[in-house]
Design a protein around this motif. Structure first.
Motif, PDB file in Angstrom:
ATOM      1  N   ARG A  90       0.842  -1.199   0.000  1.00 37.34           N
ATOM      2  CA  ARG A  90       0.000   0.000   0.000  1.00 37.34           C
ATOM      3  C   ARG A  90       0.871   1.241   0.000  1.00 37.34           C
ATOM      4  O   ARG A  90       1.996   1.256   0.483  1.00 37.34           O
TER       5      ARG A  90
ATOM      6  N   TYR B 230      -2.499   7.916  13.625  1.00 41.08           N
ATOM      7  CA  TYR B 230      -1.926   7.117  12.536  1.00 41.08           C
ATOM      8  C   TYR B 230      -1.534   5.697  12.946  1.00 41.08           C
ATOM      9  O   TYR B 230      -1.863   4.733  12.253  1.00 41.08           O
TER      10      TYR B 230
ATOM     11  N   ALA C  99       0.320   5.008   1.497  1.00 34.28           N
ATOM     12  CA  ALA C  99      -0.634   5.539   2.474  1.00 34.28           C
ATOM     13  C   ALA C  99      -0.402   7.013   2.780  1.00 34.28           C
ATOM     14  O   ALA C  99      -0.037   7.373   3.893  1.00 34.28           O
TER      15      ALA C  99
HETATM   16  N1  GLU Z   1       0.423   8.397   6.352  1.00 32.50           N
HETATM   17  C1  GLU Z   1       1.731   7.935   6.752  1.00 32.50           C
HETATM   18  C2  GLU Z   1       2.781   8.879   6.190  1.00 32.50           C
HETATM   19  O1  GLU Z   1       2.531   9.481   5.159  1.00 32.50           O
HETATM   20  C3  GLU Z   1       1.956   6.532   6.246  1.00 32.50           C
HETATM   21  C4  GLU Z   1       3.218   5.899   6.712  1.00 32.50           C
HETATM   22  C5  GLU Z   1       3.181   4.417   6.412  1.00 32.50           C
HETATM   23  O2  GLU Z   1       3.497   4.053   5.296  1.00 32.50           O
HETATM   24  O3  GLU Z   1       2.800   3.653   7.278  1.00 32.50           O
HETATM   25  O4  GLU Z   1       3.837   9.036   6.761  1.00 32.50           O
END
Ligand code: GLU
Length: 441
Positions: A5, A183, A7
């Protein structure tokens, strides 16, 4: 099946640093015929914006990094609440009431005493009565995951064997006092429930990974394989963070950078494999090896994108640019030749406009003082446009006969007078495109 993924939080535009993460996860999935999920980490309603979510999708589409599934954390809040209950039931979740100011003070005291700034777990000593009082005074507390104080170990796909002492890490806050799921919890629950098998992200997440492994285990799951890529720096090794605003994908795109130039560079820098311009996303998959990447910070120079862009552009077939050339107003009968002449002489496609302007309106002549008389004499021998295939040869032959000049002394002043430049396309090829030569007067 491999499931990865990307994210991002839709709280801004994605930049080259994020793209590297996206690309690695994408390539791993594609290489093994697995799935690549685009997951919007949008639990924070105040910072997340739909406009950024749209921009992220557009950027990935522009690059050809297609996702098999889109997930939004904001639609999965019930799943996180359920996981929080399970952690509570397992005795691994506790409520704490310190204000940010108090936590800051604790950290400063620890640092002054030469100790690592790890949360002291004071909340674990609170009685029910203390908690009721604090809740009445301060409202709901925030919730921390209780780490087991043992070593957390994994074999990282890039960093190799990692071992972190959980006692050196603060119990992570997973839910804020206002109920916002943070998160770490959302990510862990999603990684488990979405069957994520491989997580690649920046090395700034190494400590998060340690805590996430314990949370996953506390929830009865199996941690995915983790790999942490180095962070990008500027060409001199300077932090890129301040400049990332100008290295957003939309900015690079506006500057004419081509997707395959960007992807070809980012899929290889920081690895032992050479950067080679690839023609398609599929070709990038070949030879992509996570284990070939170094843990050392990776230098990124945006200027490297332009030679790659120029090579990509020069190799494009006429059909790929015909629409763009027509938009410039190039007459259809001249368009294929215009492309042949211009393709090797541009960096980005936007440069076509300048070449068309030169053909249509003529260039400001460049004439060295010692060539003034020669150029004037030569221009008197140049007929008015339109020109054909033989115009350059006929003209330069006539000039040669009349002036006795030959070789570079003949051709270079004429090139400069006609195009205003000392380098450029074959003059014989260019002449039939010229609608005007300003030096003729
Ligand atoms: N939203 C998190 C970030 O952008 C995701 C980090 C991850 O890949 O777990 O740092």
């Amino acid at each position: 099946m491999t499931v990865t993924r990307f994210a991002p939080s839709p709280t801004g535009y994605i930049h080259v640093g994020n793209l590297r993460t996206a690309l690695f996860n994408f390539l791993i999935a594609r290489k093994s015929g697995g799935q690549f999920i685009l997951r919007l980490d949008d639990t924070d309603p105040e910072r997340s914006r739909e406009e950024y979510a749209d921009a992220i999708k557009r950027d990935l589409e522009w690059l050809g990094l297609t996702w098999d599934r889109l997930e939004r954390q904001s639609e999965r809040l019930d799943r996180y609440a359920e996981a929080a209950d399970r952690l509570r039931d397992a005795g691994r979740f506790y409520e704490a009431f310190e204000t940010p100011g108090e936590l800051d003070l604790k950290r400063k005291k620890q640092l002054n005493m030469g100790r690592p700034p790890v949360y002291d777990r004071a909340a674990l000593a609170l009685s029910e009565a203390d908690m009721d009082r604090l809740r009445a005074e301060r409202g709901e507390g925030h919730w921390r995951f209780k780490l087991l104080h043992e070593r957390i170990e994994w074999t990282d796909g890039i960093l190799g064997d990692i071992s972190i002492d959980a006692a050196s890490v603060s119990d992570p806050v997973l839910i804020r006092g206002d109920g916002l799921v943070l998160y770490t919890l959302a990510s862990v629950v999603d990684d488990m429930e979405m069957g994520i098998t491989h997580v690649v992200r920046g090395s700034d997440h190494v400590t998060n990974t340690a805590t996430q492994i314990q949370i996953i285990e506390a929830l009865g799951g199996t941690p995915p394989a983790f790999a942490h890529h180095s962070l990008l720096t500027g060409p001199q090794g300077e932090a890129l963070s301040k400049r990332l605003g100008t290295l957003s994908l939309r900015d690079l795109r506006a500057r004419g950078v081509e997707p395959m130039a960007l992807l070809s560079l980012l899929a290889r820098i920081g690895s032992s494999d050479p950067v080679e311009l690839r023609g398609s996303v599929e070709e990038l998959v070949e030879g992509f090896e996570l284990s070939h990447f170094t843990s050392a910070p990776t230098k990124f120079d945006e200027n490297d994108l332009f030679p790659l862009t120029a090579r990509h552009v020069a190799a494009l077939p006429f059909e790929a640019v015909a629409g763009r050339i027509a938009e410039l107003g190039v007459p259809a009968e001249l368009a294929p030749r215009f492309w042949e002449v211009a393709r090797e002489n541009i960096t980005v496609l936007d440069d076509l406009e300048g070449w068309w302007r030169l053909c249509r309106d003529g260039a400001e002549p460049l004439v060295e003082p010692e060539d003034r008389d020669f150029v004037a004499e030569a221009m008197a021998l140049l007929p008015a446009p339109p020109y054909g295939e033989a115009s350059w040869a006929d003209w330069t032959e006539a000039v040669k006969q009349q002036t006795g000049r030959k070789g570079k002394a003949l051709y270079m002043p004429l090139r400069k007078a006609v195009t205003g430049m000392s380098r450029g396309p074959e003059m014989a090829q260019l002449m039939p495109l010229l609608q005007r030569v300003r030096a003729r007067g």
